[in-house]
Design a protein around this motif. Structure first.
Motif, PDB file in Angstrom:
ATOM      1  N   ILE A 121      11.828  11.883 -11.742  1.00 43.25           N
ATOM      2  CA  ILE A 121      10.380  11.611 -11.747  1.00 43.25           C
ATOM      3  C   ILE A 121       9.766  12.069 -13.065  1.00 43.25           C
ATOM      4  O   ILE A 121       8.946  11.364 -13.672  1.00 43.25           O
ATOM      5  N   ALA A 122      10.175  13.262 -13.527  1.00 48.99           N
ATOM      6  CA  ALA A 122       9.650  13.790 -14.791  1.00 48.99           C
ATOM      7  C   ALA A 122      10.027  12.883 -15.957  1.00 48.99           C
ATOM      8  O   ALA A 122       9.204  12.598 -16.827  1.00 48.99           O
ATOM      9  N   ILE A 123      11.268  12.428 -15.979  1.00 48.44           N
ATOM     10  CA  ILE A 123      11.721  11.516 -17.040  1.00 48.44           C
ATOM     11  C   ILE A 123      10.953  10.196 -16.980  1.00 48.44           C
ATOM     12  O   ILE A 123      10.555   9.645 -18.007  1.00 48.44           O
ATOM     13  N   LEU A 124      10.719   9.693 -15.770  1.00 51.71           N
ATOM     14  CA  LEU A 124       9.968   8.445 -15.595  1.00 51.71           C
ATOM     15  C   LEU A 124       8.539   8.594 -16.115  1.00 51.71           C
ATOM     16  O   LEU A 124       8.018   7.693 -16.796  1.00 51.71           O
ATOM     17  N   ILE A 125       7.902   9.727 -15.811  1.00 49.92           N
ATOM     18  CA  ILE A 125       6.545   9.979 -16.311  1.00 49.92           C
ATOM     19  C   ILE A 125       6.539  10.028 -17.834  1.00 49.92           C
ATOM     20  O   ILE A 125       5.672   9.435 -18.487  1.00 49.92           O
ATOM     21  N   PHE A 126       7.523  10.738 -18.392  1.00 49.22           N
ATOM     22  CA  PHE A 126       7.617  10.826 -19.853  1.00 49.22           C
ATOM     23  C   PHE A 126       7.782   9.443 -20.475  1.00 49.22           C
ATOM     24  O   PHE A 126       7.116   9.112 -21.466  1.00 49.22           O
ATOM     25  N   CYS A 127       8.661   8.639 -19.890  1.00 51.26           N
ATOM     26  CA  CYS A 127       8.888   7.282 -20.405  1.00 51.26           C
ATOM     27  C   CYS A 127       7.611   6.446 -20.338  1.00 51.26           C
ATOM     28  O   CYS A 127       7.283   5.704 -21.274  1.00 51.26           O
ATOM     29  N   LEU A 128       6.879   6.566 -19.247  1.00 52.47           N
ATOM     30  CA  LEU A 128       5.629   5.828 -19.080  1.00 52.47           C
ATOM     31  C   LEU A 128       4.617   6.217 -20.157  1.00 52.47           C
ATOM     32  O   LEU A 128       3.941   5.360 -20.739  1.00 52.47           O
ATOM     33  N   ILE A 129       4.530   7.515 -20.448  1.00 51.59           N
ATOM     34  CA  ILE A 129       3.571   7.993 -21.445  1.00 51.59           C
ATOM     35  C   ILE A 129       3.971   7.516 -22.841  1.00 51.59           C
ATOM     36  O   ILE A 129       3.116   7.123 -23.646  1.00 51.59           O
ATOM     37  N   VAL A 130       5.273   7.534 -23.142  1.00 55.69           N
ATOM     38  CA  VAL A 130       5.742   7.044 -24.449  1.00 55.69           C
ATOM     39  C   VAL A 130       5.472   5.553 -24.586  1.00 55.69           C
ATOM     40  O   VAL A 130       5.079   5.077 -25.656  1.00 55.69           O
TER      41      VAL A 130
ATOM     42  N   ASN B  23      17.896  -0.981 -26.129  1.00 55.22           N
ATOM     43  CA  ASN B  23      18.955  -0.189 -26.755  1.00 55.22           C
ATOM     44  C   ASN B  23      19.587   0.769 -25.742  1.00 55.22           C
ATOM     45  O   ASN B  23      19.142   0.849 -24.589  1.00 55.22           O
ATOM     46  N   TRP B  24      20.583   1.511 -26.183  1.00 53.89           N
ATOM     47  CA  TRP B  24      21.393   2.290 -25.247  1.00 53.89           C
ATOM     48  C   TRP B  24      20.883   3.704 -24.976  1.00 53.89           C
ATOM     49  O   TRP B  24      21.056   4.224 -23.875  1.00 53.89           O
ATOM     50  N   LEU B  25      20.264   4.357 -25.955  1.00 55.47           N
ATOM     51  CA  LEU B  25      19.895   5.769 -25.783  1.00 55.47           C
ATOM     52  C   LEU B  25      18.490   5.893 -25.195  1.00 55.47           C
ATOM     53  O   LEU B  25      17.496   5.572 -25.867  1.00 55.47           O
ATOM     54  N   PRO B  26      18.361   6.369 -23.951  1.00 56.20           N
ATOM     55  CA  PRO B  26      17.053   6.433 -23.272  1.00 56.20           C
ATOM     56  C   PRO B  26      16.238   7.643 -23.687  1.00 56.20           C
ATOM     57  O   PRO B  26      15.884   8.491 -22.874  1.00 56.20           O
ATOM     58  N   LEU B  27      15.925   7.710 -25.000  1.00 55.31           N
ATOM     59  CA  LEU B  27      15.215   8.881 -25.503  1.00 55.31           C
ATOM     60  C   LEU B  27      13.806   8.536 -25.976  1.00 55.31           C
ATOM     61  O   LEU B  27      12.936   9.380 -25.941  1.00 55.31           O
ATOM     62  N   TRP B  28      13.580   7.326 -26.427  1.00 54.14           N
ATOM     63  CA  TRP B  28      12.301   7.037 -27.096  1.00 54.14           C
ATOM     64  C   TRP B  28      12.047   5.541 -27.108  1.00 54.14           C
ATOM     65  O   TRP B  28      12.906   4.742 -26.786  1.00 54.14           O
ATOM     66  N   TRP B  29      10.845   5.168 -27.456  1.00 56.91           N
ATOM     67  CA  TRP B  29      10.469   3.774 -27.734  1.00 56.91           C
ATOM     68  C   TRP B  29       9.956   3.730 -29.160  1.00 56.91           C
ATOM     69  O   TRP B  29       9.545   4.754 -29.706  1.00 56.91           O
ATOM     70  N   PHE B  30       9.945   2.548 -29.752  1.00 53.48           N
ATOM     71  CA  PHE B  30       9.538   2.487 -31.149  1.00 53.48           C
ATOM     72  C   PHE B  30       9.016   1.105 -31.485  1.00 53.48           C
ATOM     73  O   PHE B  30       9.617   0.091 -31.103  1.00 53.48           O
ATOM     74  N   VAL B  31       7.893   1.072 -32.198  1.00 51.32           N
ATOM     75  CA  VAL B  31       7.314  -0.179 -32.690  1.00 51.32           C
ATOM     76  C   VAL B  31       7.601  -0.266 -34.182  1.00 51.32           C
ATOM     77  O   VAL B  31       7.217   0.621 -34.943  1.00 51.32           O
TER      78      VAL B  31
END
Length: 399
Positions: free
Chosen positions: A8-17, A61-69
């Motif tokens: 859940i914490a990871i999902l929230i972080f991903c949503l915010i990013v 991409n493969w590494l679920p750490l970040w998003w990028f524009v």
């Protein structure tokens, strides 16, 4: 249950990013800057999802750490071992980031940060208007900041979130003489030698005078005889008998809720900066070796979420809302630190480039230098991520 809360914490972080990067994306579109690619997670490349009507490729991409524009003039030449950028010029088409005004560049770079703070402001203002309880007591970072969601001990006592009861709590050290004397965690110390004490400080003062003497600890369960060692210790931590006031809550009218919405976001931001400063100091310039070891051990995410859940005063729904606001603030603050690859660093380079253009009357390309700095600090961030995840796994195993 631990794994569920971590997810859940990871999902929230991903949503915010996603929100953060989406507003970079929308700001670029508003100022007619071409967005060449929207990375979902970071390389290595996994799959091309689709390309929209304006030519933006959405890539998984493969590494679920970040998003990028990735904006135009930020394209990597993956066939070049030096990883130098391709600076494509397509006629007189003004859809490149470098061609825009300083104002437009600033908005594009900081719009994601602004939305991070705005999201936190909205959440806090709604919660303060409806009702909200603190989620935790801050006992780790010394601060005088007036923070209502995570108050320090003094603030919690002053606001009656915590009520101080009679007697003292005992927490014996593992394998110590106190534990071997059958003192248990959370035992209540009523008296010592039938004498009353109002605080842990008074008890310590009394024990200092009892070296190598026998004392009787009058507990809530039994009386225990124990000999005080030459170092004046009974080998147990002492704590005030504090009880959480379960009826405590914050609830304000509209004007006050807006006021505390701003103050809470501001103070949470300062608390994050203070935490980063303490962490940096203890890792790179510790007063003692133990400070560095403790700082590295405390680099854990999202395990700290489990600690918050376990000790949370609020209901789980309120907790998730507050957690979203705090993570959003943290992301905004981190992007305002002068760290390569983050938003404030990029704005700093744009500012330098703009200043030099005023002097030399031509665009100064900082992309080459910026890309190498990004690579270097990307490696550093990956290393830190591995340390954090290692600490998380060890903490899960130890639980």
């Amino acid at each position: 249950m631990i794994i569920i809360w971590i997810l859940i914490a990871i999902l929230i972080f991903c949503l915010i990013v996603i929100i953060h990067e989406l507003w970079h994306f929308l700001a670029a579109r508003f100022f007619d800057v071409k967005v060449e690619e929207f990375w979902i997670w970071i390389p290595p490349f996994a799959k091309k999802l689709f390309t929209d009507k304006k030519g933006t490729t959405f890539t998984l991409n493969w590494l679920p750490l970040w998003w990028f524009v990735r904006l135009k003039w930020e394209k990597w030449d993956l066939n070049n071992s030096a990883l130098t950028p391709l600076l494509k010029i397509e006629g007189d088409k003004k859809d490149k980031f470098i061609d825009k005004s300083y104002f437009a560049k600033t908005i594009i770079l900081l719009w994601g940060v602004f939305m991070n703070f705005l999201l936190a402001w909205i959440i806090f203002s709604v919660l303060f208007f409806v009702w909200v309880k603190p989620i935790w007591i801050n006992s780790q970072i010394q601060t005088d900041l007036d923070i209502k969601i995570i108050p320090n001990l003094e603030q919690a006592l002053k606001s009656w979130l915590l009520e101080k009861k009679e007697w003292i709590l005992l927490f014996p050290i593992k394998n110590s003489i106190a534990e071997k004397s059958w003192i248990k965690q959370w035992d209540i110390l009523l008296k010592i030698n039938n004498k009353d004490f109002s605080s842990p400080e008074k008890i310590i003062e009394y024990i200092l005078k009892k070296s190598w003497k026998e004392v009787i600890l009058n507990l809530n369960t039994k009386d225990i005889k124990i000999i005080v060692w030459s170092n004046w210790k009974i080998w147990s931590y002492l704590s005030d008998n504090l009880v959480i006031n379960k009826d405590f809550e914050y609830k304000y009218w509209v004007i006050d809720s807006i006021k505390y919405w701003f103050l809470e976001t501001y103070n949470q931001s300062l608390l994050t900066i203070k935490w980063v400063n303490i962490l940096w100091k203890n890792i790179f310039n510790p007063e003692k070796t133990e400070d560095r070891e403790e700082a590295i051990k405390n680099m854990k995410w999202p395990i700290w979420i489990i600690d918050l859940v376990a000790n949370s005063i609020s209901s789980w729904l309120i907790f998730l809302a507050i957690l979203t606001a705090i993570i959003s603030i943290n992301l905004g603050v981190f992007n305002l630190l002068p760290i390569p690859a983050l938003d404030w660093w990029r704005l700093l380079l744009i500012t330098i480039s703009t200043f030099l253009k005023k002097i030399f009357w031509e665009n100064i390309n900082t992309q080459f230098f910026e890309n190498y700095m990004h690579i270097l600090f990307f490696i550093v961030l990956i290393a830190l991520s591995l340390i954090i995840w290692y600490n998380d796994v060890i903490n899960i195993i130890n639980r």
